[in-house]
Every structure is written in structure tokens, then in C-alpha cells.
Design a protein around this motif. Structure first.
Motif, PDB file in Angstrom:
ATOM      1  N   PRO A 118       0.455   4.132  -6.388  1.00 15.02           N
ATOM      2  CA  PRO A 118       1.001   2.995  -5.858  1.00 15.02           C
ATOM      3  C   PRO A 118       2.521   3.346  -5.348  1.00 15.02           C
ATOM      4  O   PRO A 118       3.238   3.892  -6.343  1.00 15.02           O
ATOM      5  N   GLU A 145      -1.429   8.956  -3.426  1.00 12.71           N
ATOM      6  CA  GLU A 145      -2.559   8.181  -4.261  1.00 12.71           C
ATOM      7  C   GLU A 145      -1.893   7.237  -5.099  1.00 12.71           C
ATOM      8  O   GLU A 145      -2.604   6.318  -5.539  1.00 12.71           O
ATOM      9  N   HIS A 185      -2.405  -2.906  -4.615  1.00 14.35           N
ATOM     10  CA  HIS A 185      -2.928  -1.572  -4.707  1.00 14.35           C
ATOM     11  C   HIS A 185      -2.630  -0.944  -5.968  1.00 14.35           C
ATOM     12  O   HIS A 185      -1.182  -0.712  -6.273  1.00 14.35           O
ATOM     13  N   GLY A 186      -3.509  -0.423  -6.542  1.00 13.33           N
ATOM     14  CA  GLY A 186      -3.206   0.309  -7.948  1.00 13.33           C
ATOM     15  C   GLY A 186      -2.797  -0.782  -9.102  1.00 13.33           C
ATOM     16  O   GLY A 186      -1.682  -0.166  -9.828  1.00 13.33           O
ATOM     17  N   THR A 233       1.462   3.270   2.782  1.00 14.59           N
ATOM     18  CA  THR A 233       0.797   4.334   3.401  1.00 14.59           C
ATOM     19  C   THR A 233       1.837   5.475   3.766  1.00 14.59           C
ATOM     20  O   THR A 233       1.418   6.496   3.916  1.00 14.59           O
ATOM     21  N   LEU A 237       0.847  -1.188   0.050  1.00 12.74           N
ATOM     22  CA  LEU A 237      -0.082   0.061  -0.063  1.00 12.74           C
ATOM     23  C   LEU A 237       0.719   1.379   0.278  1.00 12.74           C
ATOM     24  O   LEU A 237       0.579   2.248  -0.840  1.00 12.74           O
ATOM     25  N   GLN A 240      -3.291  -8.124   1.388  1.00 18.83           N
ATOM     26  CA  GLN A 240      -2.204  -8.136   1.796  1.00 18.83           C
ATOM     27  C   GLN A 240      -1.984  -9.007   2.953  1.00 18.83           C
ATOM     28  O   GLN A 240      -2.013  -8.422   4.069  1.00 18.83           O
TER      29      GLN A 240
END
Length: 455
Positions: free
Chosen positions: A25, A23, A58-59, A18, A16, A82
Motif C-alpha cells: 500500500p 504490491e 487497498h491493503g 498504482t 491504490l 475508491q
């Protein structure tokens, strides 16, 4: 039929990210002008793998688009949840069903691993069933520890699950592993999630392999090769490592860097011997500079080719499609885009040459602009060999200036100029005696009257 030592590459790119606060990847963030994933793929593909699988999460569509832009043959598996690194590798299994060679697991957010290191892992497979890439950490901290006896790797212990004695170990796990593909997936089947994070750790396969009587070993590399990018700060750190490496390589290859710490390379920069690069130069993607050229201070180059003996800058900008011929000069505050500057031609100062061809030994005067854009389409300008373009000439494309032709300073050229001709395209000068004094006096009166009214 797959050869026994054929290699498949599995690149994990599902995180992810984070901590990147983005926004986008994580693996699509750029290092030296290329996404992190592209760096990891380049290192792995240097071993010429028969198959490449990227595990996205993600993405995933954006990651898939990048991977297949690099090579349409790359396959993409999606990790919907994940659940750990072992779970991520398992997602590649259906795509590699029946593959009988080795499998190398890399990470899309670990861009600095060298191909030479991966070759060392491949060599180590000749003496062990499972090979793990490790490094001596200055501050082991959160890294998993490699527990070894002699050359044999016994197990990997995650920091959060390690005992106080195990935490004192400085040989740490990079996460990069290589094994026979069927064996790798078989080991992963036995991995559980009975740990502090409730995840399926790829690291557990070492203990499982040892319990089966398989052998495991460690190949060591420098700690900086294993730097993973999880934040903007780590991305900046990785950039610094990359640039330090490339500067050292350039110096070793015979390039003069006057102030190395101020020169920035891209992932694919190619520079020949005896090139001199002055301070504060930036090479964007797609630049080749041939032997003996000089790149002067504060210049920016991207998507261009500079030939032998050419001089660029100072304060020059070469944009994509710029082709600079042998011995040509592109001087201060000159921008060149999608244009060929012929051998020995000079564009010495304060000019824009776009969508154009400048012939051999032509001279482009200061302030020249190729007016290439009509608001909808781009148009081309052609300037012949040994032509002389006077200062402050506007060349309104499409237009051609023939060989050995000239334009007068201050001209706006809208029609072709034949070979050897002189083109003058400007209004005739008129002189009005005394008008300047009368005009200035009148303006001062108006200003004074306005000041009285406001006072």
C-alpha cells in the motif's frame, strides 16, 4: 460529554498507488525510516485529537496493523470502492457518530504538513465555519484552484473542470480541511459526482457551505508542505525536503554538520547541542546522541544511544541496543549490537561487540569478536571495568572477563577469567628451521611439472 472544541482526526489512506509500481500500500512506503502514514498521523496527533480514524482501502489489514501499532486507540474504516475523497471521508462517519467537535481531514500520502500549520487552521476555525489549507503553486497544473474574495473562500474548482480564467489562479487546494464534524458530514451528504471523473469530490463542500450561508476561509502554507507522494520520484523528492528541513533544524539547534548535504536523519533522530557530525553519516530510526559527542565520517547508527563526549567512527556501525557510555570510543570498522560500552571504554578498531557489556575504561584490542551466536541462541559476554582484551581475542559466549583482567593476543576464551587474571588460550608456537624454504621449493616443482604436462 465531548467538549465543543474537541478534535477528531480523519486520515485518508485508501489510495491504490498504482504509480508506485508496488504490491505494498502506498501509505506504507517509508520516508526517513517511517511509513508515510506515520508522518501524517504524527502531524495530526500533535494537536492531541480526541479521536483518530484512518480510512483504508487497498491493503487495509496492513494499514490497520500499522495504525494500531502506532496507537491501539486509532480506529480504521474501510473504503471498499475508491469513489473520491468525499466518499472516503463519509466512511468515517459511523465511527464518529455523535462526535460534536471539529474534524480535520488529512492525507496519508502527504507527509510534510507541519503541526504548526494545522494549529493555524484550528485558530482560523474561530472566524470561519470551514477552513481549507491552500498554497501558492509555482506550476498550478493539475491542482484544484481556490476561488476567493478577500478573506472568504467562495469555491474550489478542480483543474479538469476549470475554465481558462480559473486555470490562471495560482492559489491551489491541498485537500486538507477542517470543520465542525456534524457540519462536515452534512455537507458531504449533498456532494454529487457530476464531473469529468465521476467522483465525489470533497472540494465541493465549499460551494455547498457557501450556498447554506456558512463561511469559509483559507490558511496558506509553503507548497512543499502539501507534496503528495504518488510515485517513487515524488517519494525521493519528499525525502529530499524532509532531510533539508532536519539539517536546517539541527544547525539551528547547535549541532555542527561538517557537510550537511551528506548527513541523513531519520524521523525520530534526537541530537544534542555541540555534537559534531562529520560527512556521510546515516542515522536510522531510534537514535539519540547526547551533548558533545562526535560522530565521525561514514558511520551508520540505528536504535542506539550515544552519551556525552563519546566518539563514534569513522566507519563505525551501531546497531539496535547499542548503549555507548560517556567518553567511550567506538572506532573504525567496529560493529556494536545489543551491547553496553561503559564510560571511557575503548573499542578502537576492527571488532564486533554483540550481546555484551563492556565495563568502564576497558580496552578492547583490534580484531576482538564476541562469539555470541551458537546457530540457535544468542549468548552474552561480560567484560569488567579496566579489563584489557588483547588483539584478535575470540570471546566464546557465555563468558565473563573480570575487572582488570587481561587476555593474551590471539586467544580463544571459552571459560570465565577471574578479576586481575591473565588468560592465555592459544597453541604453543613451534619453529621448524629451514622448513619454509624446502616447502616452497617443493611447491614450485609441482607447479612446474603441472605446467609441462598442460603444455
Amino acid at each position: 460529554m465531548v467538549l465543543p472544541m474537541a478534535l477528531s482526526l480523519i486520515v485518508l489512506a485508501a489510495g491504490l498507488g498504482t504509480r508506485m509500481k508496488s504490491e505494498k500500500p502506498k501509505v506504507l512506503h517509508e520516508l526517513a525510516g517511517a511509513p508515510l502514514l506515520a508522518h501524517a498521523l504524527a502531524a495530526g496527533r500533535a494537536l492531541e485529537p480526541a479521536r483518530v480514524v484512518v480510512v483504508a482501502g487497498h491493503g487495509a489489514e496492513a494499514v490497520r496493523a500499522l495504525a494500531q501499532e502506532i496507537d491501539p486507540a486509532i480506529e480504521v474504516a474501510v473504503q471498499e470502492q475508491q469513489l473520491g475523497t468525499a466518499h472516503a471521508v463519509a466512511q468515517a462517519r459511523p465511527l464518529l457518530e455523535g462526535f460534536a467537535g471539529d474534524a480535520l481531514v488529512l492525507y496519508g500520502d502527504t507527509p510534510l504538513v507541519r503541526p504548526e500549520t494545522l494549529e493555524a487552521m484550528r485558530a482560523a476555525r474561530g472566524r470561519a465555519d470551514l477552513v481549507v489549507l491552500g498554497f501558492e503553486a509555482a506550476e498550478p497544473g493539475r491542482y484544484g484552484r481556490l476561488v476567493v474574495e478577500g478573506d472568504a473562500l467562495e469555491r474550489i474548482v478542480e483543474a479538469k473542470d476549470a475554465s481558462p480564467e480559473e486555470l490562471r489562479i495560482t492559489l491551489c487546494n491541498s485537500g486538507v480541511v477542517m470543520a465542525d464534524a456534524p457540519t462536515l458530514f452534512s455537507l458531504i451528504e449533498e456532494v454529487g459526482n457530476d464531473n469529468a471523473a465521476g467522483e465525489y469530490y470533497l472540494t465541493d463542500i465549499v460551494a455547498i457551505a457557501r450556498a447554506r450561508g456558512l463561511t469559509a476561509t483559507v490558511v496558506r502554507c509553503d507548497e512543499e508542505e502539501t507534496l503528495g507522494v504518488n510515485s517513487r520520484a515524488e517519494l525521493a523528492r519528499a525525502e529530499a525536503v524532509f532531510q533539508r528541513r532536519r539539517r536546517a533544524e539541527a544547525l539551528e539547534d547547535g549541532v555542527t554538520l561538517v557537510a550537511p548535504e551528506t548527513v541523513f536523519f531519520s524521523f525520530d533522530t534526537v541530537i544534542g547541542r555541540d555534537v559534531v557530525v562529520e560527512p556521510n553519516v546515516v542515522f536510522g530510526p531510534g537514535v539519540t546522541v547526547e551533548t558533545g559527542a562526535q560522530i565521525r565520517a561514514f558511520s551508520h547508527l540505528e536504535g542506539c544511544h550515544v552519551s556525552d563526549g563519546a566518539v563514534i567512527g569513522p566507519f563505525a556501525r551501531l546497531r539496535p541496543g547499542a548503549e555507548i557510555g560517556e567518553g567511550a570510543k567506538v572506532g573504525n570498522f567496529v560493529e556494536v549490537k545489543a551491547a553496553e560500552i561503559g564510560p571511557g571504554a575503548k573499542v578502537n578498531h576492527l571488532s564486533y561487540i554483540g550481546d555484551a557489556a563492556v565495563g568502564e575504561a576497558a580496552n578492547i584490542g583490534a580484531g576482538t569478536i564476541t562469539c555470541n551466536y551458537d546457530g540457535v541462541m544468542k549468548h552474552r559476554t561480560e567484560i569488567g571495568a579496566r579489563a584489557f582484551i588483547g588483539s584478535d581475542t575470540m570471546l566464546v559466549a557465555p563468558v565473563k572477563v573480570g575487572a582488570e583482567a587481561m587476555t593474551a593476543s590471539g586467544s580463544v576464551i571459552t571459560e570465565d577469567v577471574p578479576e586481575g587474571a591473565l588468560a592465555i588460550a592459544r597453541a604453543r608456537q613451534e619453529v621448524k628451521p629451514g622448513l619454509a624454504r624446502r616447502l616452497m621449493a617443493r611447491l614450485r616443482q609441482i607447479k612446474a611439472r603441472k605446467a609441462e604436462q598442460e603444455g
